[in-house]
Design a protein around this motif. Structure first.
Motif, PDB file in Angstrom:
ATOM      1  N   ALA A  54       0.816  -1.215   0.000  1.00  0.00           N
ATOM      2  CA  ALA A  54       0.000   0.000   0.000  1.00  0.00           C
ATOM      3  C   ALA A  54       0.849   1.263   0.000  1.00  0.00           C
ATOM      4  CB  ALA A  54      -0.924  -0.009   1.226  1.00  0.00           C
ATOM      5  N   ALA A  55       2.079   1.155   0.479  1.00  0.00           N
ATOM      6  CA  ALA A  55       2.977   2.313   0.500  1.00  0.00           C
ATOM      7  C   ALA A  55       3.745   2.484  -0.806  1.00  0.00           C
ATOM      8  CB  ALA A  55       3.962   2.183   1.667  1.00  0.00           C
ATOM      9  N   GLY A  56       3.492   1.601  -1.758  1.00  0.00           N
ATOM     10  CA  GLY A  56       4.175   1.703  -3.044  1.00  0.00           C
ATOM     11  C   GLY A  56       5.546   1.051  -3.073  1.00  0.00           C
ATOM     12  N   VAL A  57       5.868   0.243  -2.068  1.00  0.00           N
ATOM     13  CA  VAL A  57       7.167  -0.434  -2.015  1.00  0.00           C
ATOM     14  C   VAL A  57       7.075  -1.750  -2.799  1.00  0.00           C
ATOM     15  CG1 VAL A  57       8.879  -1.510  -0.514  1.00  0.00           C
ATOM     16  CG2 VAL A  57       7.718   0.592   0.210  1.00  0.00           C
ATOM     17  N   TYR A  58       8.036  -1.971  -3.695  1.00  0.00           N
ATOM     18  CA  TYR A  58       8.090  -3.189  -4.493  1.00  0.00           C
ATOM     19  C   TYR A  58       9.070  -4.178  -3.860  1.00  0.00           C
ATOM     20  CZ  TYR A  58       5.703  -0.727  -8.307  1.00  0.00           C
ATOM     21  OH  TYR A  58       4.799  -0.049  -9.077  1.00  0.00           O
ATOM     22  N   ARG A  59       8.678  -5.438  -3.841  1.00  0.00           N
ATOM     23  CA  ARG A  59       9.543  -6.500  -3.332  1.00  0.00           C
ATOM     24  C   ARG A  59       9.515  -7.679  -4.288  1.00  0.00           C
ATOM     25  NH1 ARG A  59       7.115  -4.256   1.208  1.00  0.00           N
ATOM     26  NH2 ARG A  59       8.566  -3.570   2.858  1.00  0.00           N
ATOM     27  N   VAL A  60      10.612  -8.405  -4.346  1.00  0.00           N
ATOM     28  CA  VAL A  60      10.670  -9.597  -5.185  1.00  0.00           C
ATOM     29  C   VAL A  60      10.727 -10.829  -4.288  1.00  0.00           C
ATOM     30  CG1 VAL A  60      13.199  -9.527  -5.409  1.00  0.00           C
ATOM     31  CG2 VAL A  60      11.826 -10.751  -7.116  1.00  0.00           C
ATOM     32  N   HIS A  77      15.539 -15.546  -0.404  1.00  0.00           N
ATOM     33  CA  HIS A  77      15.017 -16.733   0.269  1.00  0.00           C
ATOM     34  C   HIS A  77      13.502 -16.634   0.395  1.00  0.00           C
ATOM     35  CE1 HIS A  77      19.018 -18.219   1.126  1.00  0.00           C
ATOM     36  NE2 HIS A  77      19.352 -17.004   1.547  1.00  0.00           N
ATOM     37  N   LEU A  78      12.839 -17.801   0.375  1.00  0.00           N
ATOM     38  CA  LEU A  78      11.382 -17.862   0.294  1.00  0.00           C
ATOM     39  C   LEU A  78      10.662 -17.012   1.335  1.00  0.00           C
ATOM     40  CD1 LEU A  78       8.917 -19.095  -1.098  1.00  0.00           C
ATOM     41  CD2 LEU A  78       9.075 -21.011   0.494  1.00  0.00           C
ATOM     42  N   PRO A  79      11.025 -17.092   2.632  1.00  0.00           N
ATOM     43  CA  PRO A  79      10.235 -16.317   3.601  1.00  0.00           C
ATOM     44  C   PRO A  79      10.663 -14.863   3.718  1.00  0.00           C
ATOM     45  CG  PRO A  79      11.870 -17.630   4.749  1.00  0.00           C
ATOM     46  CD  PRO A  79      12.020 -17.946   3.287  1.00  0.00           C
ATOM     47  N   ALA A  80      11.663 -14.430   2.937  1.00  0.00           N
ATOM     48  CA  ALA A  80      12.212 -13.084   3.113  1.00  0.00           C
ATOM     49  C   ALA A  80      12.357 -12.378   1.769  1.00  0.00           C
ATOM     50  CB  ALA A  80      13.568 -13.159   3.829  1.00  0.00           C
ATOM     51  N   PRO A  81      11.279 -11.799   1.240  1.00  0.00           N
ATOM     52  CA  PRO A  81      11.374 -11.069  -0.026  1.00  0.00           C
ATOM     53  C   PRO A  81      12.303  -9.867   0.113  1.00  0.00           C
ATOM     54  CG  PRO A  81       9.273 -10.627   1.045  1.00  0.00           C
ATOM     55  CD  PRO A  81       9.915 -11.741   1.805  1.00  0.00           C
ATOM     56  N   VAL A  82      12.863  -9.426  -1.004  1.00  0.00           N
ATOM     57  CA  VAL A  82      13.840  -8.337  -0.999  1.00  0.00           C
ATOM     58  C   VAL A  82      13.214  -7.085  -1.601  1.00  0.00           C
ATOM     59  CG1 VAL A  82      16.048  -7.564  -1.940  1.00  0.00           C
ATOM     60  CG2 VAL A  82      15.797  -9.912  -1.112  1.00  0.00           C
ATOM     61  N   GLU A  83      13.342  -5.969  -0.889  1.00  0.00           N
ATOM     62  CA  GLU A  83      12.839  -4.698  -1.406  1.00  0.00           C
ATOM     63  C   GLU A  83      13.707  -4.233  -2.571  1.00  0.00           C
ATOM     64  OE1 GLU A  83      12.187  -0.108   0.177  1.00  0.00           O
ATOM     65  OE2 GLU A  83      12.186  -1.782   1.616  1.00  0.00           O
ATOM     66  N   LEU A  84      13.053  -3.703  -3.604  1.00  0.00           N
ATOM     67  CA  LEU A  84      13.752  -3.315  -4.819  1.00  0.00           C
ATOM     68  C   LEU A  84      13.968  -1.804  -4.858  1.00  0.00           C
ATOM     69  CD1 LEU A  84      11.873  -5.567  -7.399  1.00  0.00           C
ATOM     70  CD2 LEU A  84      14.159  -5.928  -6.433  1.00  0.00           C
ATOM     71  N   SER A  85      15.163  -1.415  -5.340  1.00  0.00           N
ATOM     72  CA  SER A  85      15.515  -0.006  -5.464  1.00  0.00           C
ATOM     73  C   SER A  85      16.030   0.270  -6.865  1.00  0.00           C
ATOM     74  CB  SER A  85      16.600   0.365  -4.426  1.00  0.00           C
ATOM     75  OG  SER A  85      16.163   0.095  -3.111  1.00  0.00           O
ATOM     76  N   GLU A  86      16.056   1.533  -7.219  1.00  0.00           N
ATOM     77  CA  GLU A  86      16.569   1.955  -8.522  1.00  0.00           C
ATOM     78  C   GLU A  86      17.979   1.404  -8.743  1.00  0.00           C
ATOM     79  OE1 GLU A  86      16.341   4.078 -12.117  1.00  0.00           O
ATOM     80  OE2 GLU A  86      14.877   4.449 -10.528  1.00  0.00           O
ATOM     81  N   GLY A  87      18.200   0.767  -9.901  1.00  0.00           N
ATOM     82  CA  GLY A  87      19.519   0.277 -10.269  1.00  0.00           C
ATOM     83  C   GLY A  87      19.824  -1.130  -9.811  1.00  0.00           C
ATOM     84  N   ASP A  88      18.942  -1.758  -9.008  1.00  0.00           N
ATOM     85  CA  ASP A  88      19.173  -3.146  -8.588  1.00  0.00           C
ATOM     86  C   ASP A  88      19.190  -4.062  -9.810  1.00  0.00           C
ATOM     87  OD1 ASP A  88      19.308  -2.512  -5.929  1.00  0.00           O
ATOM     88  OD2 ASP A  88      17.270  -3.153  -5.441  1.00  0.00           O
ATOM     89  N   GLU A  89      19.994  -5.131  -9.700  1.00  0.00           N
ATOM     90  CA  GLU A  89      20.004  -6.138 -10.757  1.00  0.00           C
ATOM     91  C   GLU A  89      19.378  -7.425 -10.232  1.00  0.00           C
ATOM     92  OE1 GLU A  89      23.264  -7.469 -13.875  1.00  0.00           O
ATOM     93  OE2 GLU A  89      23.418  -8.716 -12.075  1.00  0.00           O
ATOM     94  N   ILE A  90      18.339  -7.879 -10.931  1.00  0.00           N
ATOM     95  CA  ILE A  90      17.695  -9.151 -10.610  1.00  0.00           C
ATOM     96  C   ILE A  90      18.195 -10.179 -11.614  1.00  0.00           C
ATOM     97  CG2 ILE A  90      15.493 -10.375 -10.384  1.00  0.00           C
ATOM     98  CD1 ILE A  90      14.137  -7.676  -9.969  1.00  0.00           C
ATOM     99  N   ARG A  91      18.563 -11.358 -11.118  1.00  0.00           N
ATOM    100  CA  ARG A  91      18.930 -12.450 -12.030  1.00  0.00           C
ATOM    101  C   ARG A  91      17.959 -13.590 -11.842  1.00  0.00           C
ATOM    102  NH1 ARG A  91      22.317 -16.839 -11.611  1.00  0.00           N
ATOM    103  NH2 ARG A  91      23.408 -16.028  -9.769  1.00  0.00           N
ATOM    104  N   ILE A  92      17.310 -13.975 -12.936  1.00  0.00           N
ATOM    105  CA  ILE A  92      16.368 -15.091 -12.971  1.00  0.00           C
ATOM    106  C   ILE A  92      16.830 -16.037 -14.061  1.00  0.00           C
ATOM    107  CG2 ILE A  92      14.006 -15.760 -13.526  1.00  0.00           C
ATOM    108  CD1 ILE A  92      13.081 -13.182 -12.207  1.00  0.00           C
ATOM    109  N   GLY A  93      17.284 -17.230 -13.676  1.00  0.00           N
ATOM    110  CA  GLY A  93      17.891 -18.117 -14.656  1.00  0.00           C
ATOM    111  C   GLY A  93      19.135 -17.457 -15.218  1.00  0.00           C
ATOM    112  N   SER A  94      19.217 -17.336 -16.528  1.00  0.00           N
ATOM    113  CA  SER A  94      20.342 -16.642 -17.148  1.00  0.00           C
ATOM    114  C   SER A  94      19.970 -15.223 -17.570  1.00  0.00           C
ATOM    115  CB  SER A  94      20.819 -17.425 -18.376  1.00  0.00           C
ATOM    116  OG  SER A  94      19.793 -17.534 -19.345  1.00  0.00           O
TER     117      SER A  94
END
Length: 493
Positions: A54-60, A77-94
């Motif tokens: 509701a505060a507009g915070v994105y998490r993966v 890790h499954l029980p601990a989503p990570v908050e996303l910030s400008e410039g973060d790099e997410i890696r999914i598979g390759s």
């Protein structure tokens, strides 16, 4: 008024830019994901989820992917989503994805990558030797509809009662429109029109009724009925009840999609049936009223068609929270959420709009929250049911199952399997599972070379498997006291 900036995802390998425009956003190799990485073989079918609070915070969040979800080199890790910030790099598979934010006026969504190729069919092999016991102990039937007494058998293994709390509770409520101005039809008119399109579905095992649900008429001329797959799980014979006809009609299974909780049945006697017209989710809005019809349990022993009403809480959403905590749940990619009341036995019945058209198939009820119930969206129904109605199943080999966690297996005295397993609750005669000697009470521990201990993993293993494909299934035999394993090659229906 200023608007909240929207999350953007920039793929490094081809520059594809996607704007996340919803509070729940799925990423994976399956075509139903919001961001489909179909060309990345290292991505899981359902790999990660991005949420906005509701505060507009994105998490993966990672969805128990094979290779993990990574943010700036750190695993999520499954029980601990990570908050996303400008410039973060997410890696999914390759696939490497750079996180950004932009104003709404800049928002554009690039087309998703092409769908991944289907899982190739496994080469057929001769049936491995397996003793056929003279008599197998009966298993508790899987959940499906309203429970009924059946000797010493029960509709669902009592160990699973807690697991049912979040979901496959026979749904049956959606919303009715009262009479009004501007030519709106009355509720009673809508119900009268829908009655011949709504049927009772009775599940039988060993000649005894073990449960019931509801269904609706997909094609009256051909006698095709749609219901939930969990309504027919745990049974081997089915009957249809039609309003106004005291006699039940024998039905046969035409096609099943266990990972989308849909099944198509067929009756030869089509008297009194009327095809249910199909609507579109694009034609309904949040707050619209709707009706739900079906045959839930009530204070009488009679099977009576009932109707309830409510409103559309969310036109289209994803039901996936239960899949992360309950081993017997998969992800539902498109459901209509409603506040309508539901009762056992409504599963598989229709939810209709104010113009009398189907907008959902009642499926899920949450017992953890109030007035949050779900129906499979009609747009998803229109994607899948034509295939089922043509006699081609999706990820079904002829056996029903419930997922059993490790603790319950240990309590039952079953040797340590290194995890949970799928307990076979029914095997339909003439199917691949029946021909290749899978039996009720067997434990399934692997499908297509992948370990499976919950429904989500099973669905990931069979995603892309087509009717006629032969798939290796690892079975722990119940007759041997769960000592002997068999690698069976099962033709999928």
């Amino acid at each position: 008024m200023a608007t909240e900036p929207k999350l953007t995802l920039l793929q490094a390998h081809d520059g594809t830019l996607t704007v996340v425009d919803s509070a729940v956003f799925e990423i994976g190799r399956d075509f139903s994901c919001d961001l489909c990485l179909g060309e990345d073989p290292e991505a899981s079918m359902l790999h990660a989820r991005i949420t906005r609070d509701a505060a507009g915070v994105y998490r993966v969040h990672d969805l128990e992917s094979d290779n993990g979800t990574w943010v700036n080199g750190e695993r999520v890790h499954l029980p601990a989503p990570v908050e996303l910030s400008e410039g973060d790099e997410i890696r999914i598979g390759s696939t490497r994805i750079t996180v950004g934010f932009r104003g709404e006026e800049q928002s554009t969504v690039a087309p998703a990558p092409s769908q991944s190729a289907p899982i190739p069919a496994t080469a057929a092999a001769s049936k491995p030797p397996r003793p056929v016991p003279g008599g197998k102990p009966g298993a508790a039937s899987a959940a499906g509809g309203q429970a009924a007494e059946a000797g010493k058998r029960s509709k669902r293994n009592p160990l699973l009662v807690g697991a049912v709390a979040l979901g496959l509770v026979l749904l049956g409520v959606l919303i009715a429109q009262g009479g009004g101005s501007d030519g709106t039809r009355s509720t009673s008119d809508l119900v009268a029109e829908a009655r011949p399109s709504t049927v009772l579905v009775i599940s039988n095992t060993g000649g005894e009724r073990v449960g019931n649900g509801s269904g609706w008429v997909y094609d009256a001329g051909k006698g095709l009925i749609v219901t939930n797959s969990h309504v027919i799980d745990g049974a081997d014979r089915f009957e249809i009840g039609v309003d106004g006809d005291p006699d039940l009609r024998t039905a046969k299974v035409v096609g099943v999609a266990p990972c989308d909780d849909l099944a198509v049945l067929k009756v030869s006697n089509t008297d009194g049936l009327r095809t249910m017209p199909l609507g579109s989710q694009s034609d309904i809005q949040q707050g619209d009223r709707l009706l739900t019809l079906g045959y839930p349990g009530n204070g009488t022993t009679e099977d009576e068609i009932q109707v309830t009403d409510g409103v559309v809480s969310v036109v289209k959403t994803r039901a996936d929270e239960a899949a992360l905590s309950d081993p017997d749940f998969a992800v539902y990619p498109n459901v209509v959420q409603t506040d309508a009341a539901i009762n056992g036995g409504n599963s598989g019945g229709p939810s209709i709009s104010e113009d009398g058209k189907l907008i959902g198939v009642n499926t899920l009820a949450s017992l953890q929250t109030q007035n949050q119930n779900f129906a499979i969206g009609v747009d998803r129904v229109k994607e899948l049911v034509p295939t089922l109605a043509a006699g081609e199943s999706l990820g079904w080999a002829g056996f029903g199952f419930i997922a059993i966690p490790p603790g319950q297996l240990a309590n039952a005295g079953i040797p340590d399997l290194g995890g949970g397993a799928l307990l076979v609750t029914s095997v339909l005669s003439g199917t691949g599972a029946d021909k290749e000697k899978i039996f009720v009470d067997d434990l399934i521990t692997g499908v297509d070379g992948k370990f499976v201990e919950n429904r989500r993993q099973y669905c990931d293993a069979v995603r892309g498997v087509k009717s006629g494909d032969v798939v290796p299934v690892q079975v722990l035999d119940s007759v041997s006291g769960y000592v002997d394993y068999y690698d069976l090659k099962i033709p999928f229906e």
